[in-house]
Design an enzyme around this catalytic site. Structure first.
Site, mmCIF file in Angstrom:
data_model
loop_
_atom_site.group_PDB
_atom_site.id
_atom_site.type_symbol
_atom_site.label_atom_id
_atom_site.label_comp_id
_atom_site.label_asym_id
_atom_site.label_seq_id
_atom_site.Cartn_x
_atom_site.Cartn_y
_atom_site.Cartn_z
ATOM 1 N N SER A 143 0.858 -1.188 0.000
ATOM 2 C CA SER A 143 0.000 0.000 0.000
ATOM 3 C C SER A 143 0.890 1.232 0.000
ATOM 4 O O SER A 143 2.044 1.171 0.448
ATOM 5 C CB SER A 143 -0.888 0.002 1.254
ATOM 6 O OG SER A 143 -1.551 1.241 1.411
ATOM 7 N N TYR A 157 -2.107 -0.227 10.551
ATOM 8 C CA TYR A 157 -2.242 -0.663 9.162
ATOM 9 C C TYR A 157 -0.957 -0.354 8.399
ATOM 10 O O TYR A 157 -0.430 -1.214 7.679
ATOM 11 C CB TYR A 157 -3.431 0.029 8.504
ATOM 12 C CG TYR A 157 -3.572 -0.283 7.037
ATOM 13 C CD1 TYR A 157 -3.954 -1.549 6.611
ATOM 14 C CD2 TYR A 157 -3.325 0.689 6.064
ATOM 15 C CE1 TYR A 157 -4.070 -1.853 5.265
ATOM 16 C CE2 TYR A 157 -3.446 0.398 4.713
ATOM 17 C CZ TYR A 157 -3.818 -0.873 4.315
ATOM 18 O OH TYR A 157 -3.929 -1.167 2.981
#
Length: 247
Positions: A143, A157
């Protein structure tokens, strides 16, 4: 159909929606044989049926990536069906966003189990197979939050996605002479990822942010680009964002 994709056997986790589904459909159109894993078998059945109806080849296996035996069974479903695997795409992931002071340790555990350990389990099953056949391609979904910390709210995250990036780079260094390793690092992509946020205030912010999202097919094309390169070319990292996204 691309000659370096046609007939390749590609295993995809998290294949029941979003990036996994889009990638499965796109690769099947290119002539790949896709092996789809996810927990929601009703979605997998529909996707496999659609691919077969369009003349493609696909199978599925109910897979929870937090269970090593499930990931093992998924990969070996590909081998038992098609005789080999050529690519594994470790795509399954969740993104529950919440401030650290909320101390949502259950969510932290789930992110670690799915986003990190799920990737490692995929690598653990595929790596010996690829070593034996002296070829293979491991593609891990990271990501942009693994490049820049998404905070407040996405700190844990980001930690999981930084881990994916580090694992991928170390793996490339260790096995790169015979096995290709690619990390895909998307920004805001239209998928179900945003729906894993349960913290109400954070959910509002996430949904507002995702208004600029681009289609999942954007990532599917990037993954295809990495796979279709000649065998002596390894695309190690692709960062893909909406043009308008500044983070």
């Amino acid at each position: 159909m691309d000659k370096n994709i046609k007939n390749k056997v590609v295993v995809i986790t998290g294949a029941s929606s979003g990036l996994g589904e889009a990638t499965a459909r796109h690769l099947a159109e290119k002539g790949a044989k896709v092996v789809l894993g996810a927990r929601r078998t009703e979605h997998l059945e529909r996707i496999v049926s659609d691919i077969k109806s369009a003349g493609g080849e696909a199978v599925y296996w109910a897979t929870d990536v937090t269970k090593k035996e499930d990931v093992h069974a998924l990969v070996h479903k590909g081998i038992s069906t098609y005789g080999r695997i050529d690519v594994i795409i470790n795509n399954a992931g969740i993104m529950p966003i919440a401030p650290m002071f909320d101390v949502r340790t259950d969510e932290w555990d789930n992110m670690i189990d799915i986003n990190i350990k799920g990737v490692l389990y995929g690598i653990a099953v595929a790596l010996p197979i690829f070593q034996k056949q002296k070829s293979g391609h491991i593609i891990n979904l990271g990501s942009v939050a693994g490049i820049k910390v998404f905070s407040p709210g996405g700190t844990v995250y980001s930690g999981t996605k930084y881990a994916v990036r580090a694992i991928s780079e170390g793996l490339r260094h260790e096995v790169g002479s015979i096995i290709r390793v690619t990390t895909i690092e998307p920004g805001a992509i239209d998928s179900e990822l945003k729906n894993s946020t349960r913290h109400q205030e954070s959910s509002v912010g996430v949904n507002e942010f995702y208004k600029l999202a681009i289609p999942a097919t954007s990532v599917a094309r990037a993954i295809t680009f990495a796979i279709e390169q000649p065998d002596d070319v390894d695309i190690n990292e692709i960062v893909i964002r909406p043009t308008i996204q500044d983070f």
